[in-house]
Design an enzyme around this catalytic site. Structure first.
Site, mmCIF file in Angstrom:
data_model
loop_
_atom_site.group_PDB
_atom_site.id
_atom_site.type_symbol
_atom_site.label_atom_id
_atom_site.label_comp_id
_atom_site.label_asym_id
_atom_site.label_seq_id
_atom_site.Cartn_x
_atom_site.Cartn_y
_atom_site.Cartn_z
ATOM 1 N N HIS A 68 -36.698 50.421 24.161
ATOM 2 C CA HIS A 68 -37.682 49.674 24.008
ATOM 3 C C HIS A 68 -38.400 49.408 25.312
ATOM 4 O O HIS A 68 -39.707 49.312 25.326
ATOM 5 C CB HIS A 68 -36.983 47.976 23.639
ATOM 6 N N ASP A 70 -37.557 47.891 16.081
ATOM 7 C CA ASP A 70 -36.991 47.120 15.194
ATOM 8 C C ASP A 70 -37.870 46.659 14.189
ATOM 9 O O ASP A 70 -39.076 45.909 14.482
ATOM 10 C CB ASP A 70 -36.552 45.863 16.200
ATOM 11 N N GLU A 80 -26.696 48.587 14.483
ATOM 12 C CA GLU A 80 -27.942 47.502 13.902
ATOM 13 C C GLU A 80 -28.991 48.182 12.785
ATOM 14 O O GLU A 80 -29.607 49.485 13.112
ATOM 15 C CB GLU A 80 -28.999 47.313 14.943
ATOM 16 N N HIS A 122 -32.786 48.860 13.948
ATOM 17 C CA HIS A 122 -33.238 49.578 15.178
ATOM 18 C C HIS A 122 -33.447 51.064 15.081
ATOM 19 O O HIS A 122 -32.632 51.860 14.609
ATOM 20 C CB HIS A 122 -32.297 49.408 16.179
#
Length: 248
Positions: free
Chosen positions: A157, A164, A228, A231
């Site tokens: 990121h 996300d 996740e 993500h």
């Protein structure tokens, strides 16, 4: 006598006209004066967003206006419980990942015209990465790294190359993925979906929604991670460090 009055009028009239015109000009000038309490237009540009743009990152909604954006760290609806982004309200990414995201959104709409990608986070300043990392002190560094990258290593990121997101209807209603965004637990792990489906803790529809998200993202070149469902990476951390500058 009449001749005298006429001559007097000829002498006085020019002064009366000048006086009237001067008065008219004065009134017009007063009408156009700005109010004394008029304030200078406030500067609304975000310094963080300006820095990202200067580094070559782009606002993804300028690349694809149909992509929905709700930056969770600009709200209190996140694991920190407060707004940590401040003025950051637009999602910035590197140009290539942004174009990949547009492609994924196009693929999604071709399959489901009423669906849109809904972005929760994109490019993230490294300084904010430290805040997120230092919030999760209840976890060991190894466990914490499953959910938030260690700032010492840097998150993808932080290079504007991770996103996300979820899927939502065109009016912004997110599909049910079985957990909220930023849910820290095995129920959010893609690698555990079959297990929780058997345990009836995830429904077939919830898993199908996740699979649809992964399918469109992978079709555009993104890779998923194990812990996740929301993500996705456009490149690896190693490649991101080689080709992009970290967002401070």
């Amino acid at each position: 006598m009449r001749k005298q009055i006429f001559c007097l009028l000829l002498f006085v009239m020019p002064y009366l006209v000048v006086s009237a015109n001067a008065k008219e000009v004065k009134v017009e000038k007063n009408d156009h004066n700005p109010p004394k309490n008029l304030k200078k237009k406030p500067q609304t540009d975000c310094e963080y967003e300006q820095k990202m743009a200067q580094q070559g990152l782009v606002n993804i909604q300028e690349i694809d206006p149909s992509v929905l954006v709700e930056l969770k760290y600009s709200t209190t609806d996140n694991f920190v419980g407060k707004d940590v982004y401040g003025c950051i309200t637009n999602c910035f990414m590197q140009k290539r990942p942004a174009k990949m995201l547009k492609q994924a959104n196009t693929i999604l709409q071709q399959k489901h015209p009423n669906y849109r990608l809904l972005v929760y986070d994109g490019g993230r300043p490294h300084s904010i990465q430290k805040i997120l990392w230092n919030t999760l002190t209840q976890y060991t560094p190894k466990e914490r790294a499953k959910y938030v990258a260690n700032p010492a290593e840097g998150s993808i990121h932080n290079y504007g190359s991770a996103v996300d997101l979820t899927i939502a209807t065109a009016d912004g209603k997110a599909l049910d993925m079985g957990t909220k965004y930023d849910y820290f637990g095995a129920l959010a792990y893609p690698i555990k979906e079959d297990y929780f489906l058997d345990q009836k803790k995830l429904t077939k529809q919830q898993v199908a929604n996740r699979i649809l998200l992964r399918t469109v993202m992978k079709s555009a070149g993104f890779t998923a991670i194990d812990y996740e469902w929301w993500h996705f990476n456009a490149v690896s951390r190693r490649v991101a460090k080689q080709i992009y500058q970290i967002i401070e």
